[in-house]
Motif scaffolding. Structure first.
Motif, PDB file in Angstrom:
ATOM      1  N   TYR A  58      36.461  32.132  45.274  1.00 21.42           N
ATOM      2  CA  TYR A  58      36.546  32.633  43.903  1.00 21.42           C
ATOM      3  C   TYR A  58      35.158  32.757  43.311  1.00 21.42           C
ATOM      4  O   TYR A  58      34.347  31.837  43.374  1.00 21.42           O
ATOM      5  N   LYS A  61      36.170  35.668  37.032  1.00 26.76           N
ATOM      6  CA  LYS A  61      36.743  36.884  36.436  1.00 26.76           C
ATOM      7  C   LYS A  61      37.678  37.619  37.397  1.00 26.76           C
ATOM      8  O   LYS A  61      37.584  38.840  37.556  1.00 26.76           O
ATOM      9  N   GLU A  62      38.557  36.848  38.035  1.00 22.18           N
ATOM     10  CA  GLU A  62      39.556  37.390  38.974  1.00 22.18           C
ATOM     11  C   GLU A  62      38.929  38.130  40.155  1.00 22.18           C
ATOM     12  O   GLU A  62      39.513  39.047  40.713  1.00 22.18           O
ATOM     13  N   TYR A  76      42.828  39.431  41.034  1.00 18.62           N
ATOM     14  CA  TYR A  76      43.738  38.356  41.467  1.00 18.62           C
ATOM     15  C   TYR A  76      43.423  37.078  40.695  1.00 18.62           C
ATOM     16  O   TYR A  76      42.336  36.519  40.832  1.00 18.62           O
ATOM     17  N   ASP A  77      44.383  36.637  39.895  1.00 18.76           N
ATOM     18  CA  ASP A  77      44.167  35.406  39.127  1.00 18.76           C
ATOM     19  C   ASP A  77      44.368  34.159  39.978  1.00 18.76           C
ATOM     20  O   ASP A  77      43.941  33.075  39.611  1.00 18.76           O
ATOM     21  N   LYS A  78      45.047  34.325  41.130  1.00 21.77           N
ATOM     22  CA  LYS A  78      45.209  33.225  42.082  1.00 21.77           C
ATOM     23  C   LYS A  78      44.673  33.696  43.435  1.00 21.77           C
ATOM     24  O   LYS A  78      44.322  34.863  43.599  1.00 21.77           O
TER      25      LYS A  78
END
Ligand code: ZN
Length: 100
Positions: A58, A61-62, A76-78
């Motif tokens: 990660y 910011k997604e 992608y937030d996950k």
């Protein structure tokens, strides 16, 4: 699961083999090795590519970065793998490495 061997390495191993039949007449031994080589040469071949393993990192910011080629993907937030993005679309790494 099928397992694969390198034909050239297998033939080389047969040629270098000095085992149980070592006491056979040398011509018998040579013929046995030639027969074994011919069997291997007649087998079907496949194009096999080694699997490269990687993981998504990660970057904020997604955004996620492939640890193998630095390719970044967005939105992608996950972990992208949780959305079925299991391979890097640039280098093809299988994203199954886990954090240590
Ligand atoms: Zn990659």
């Amino acid at each position: 699961m099928k397992e694969y061997i390198d034909r050239k390495e297998a033939i080389s191993a047969i040629r270098e083999y000095r085992g149980y039949f070592q006491d056979q007449k040398s011509t018998d031994m040579m013929l046995l090795k030639m027969e074994a080589e011919n069997i291997l040469k007649d087998l079907e071949t496949f194009d096999i590519v080694p699997v490269v393993h990687g993981k998504w990192i990660y970057t904020g910011k997604e955004m996620w970065r492939c640890n193998n080629c630095d390719n970044e993907i967005a939105g992608y937030d996950k972990m992208p793998s949780e959305y079925g993005v299991n391979y890097c679309d640039r280098c093809g790494a299988k994203m199954d490495e886990v954090e240590e």
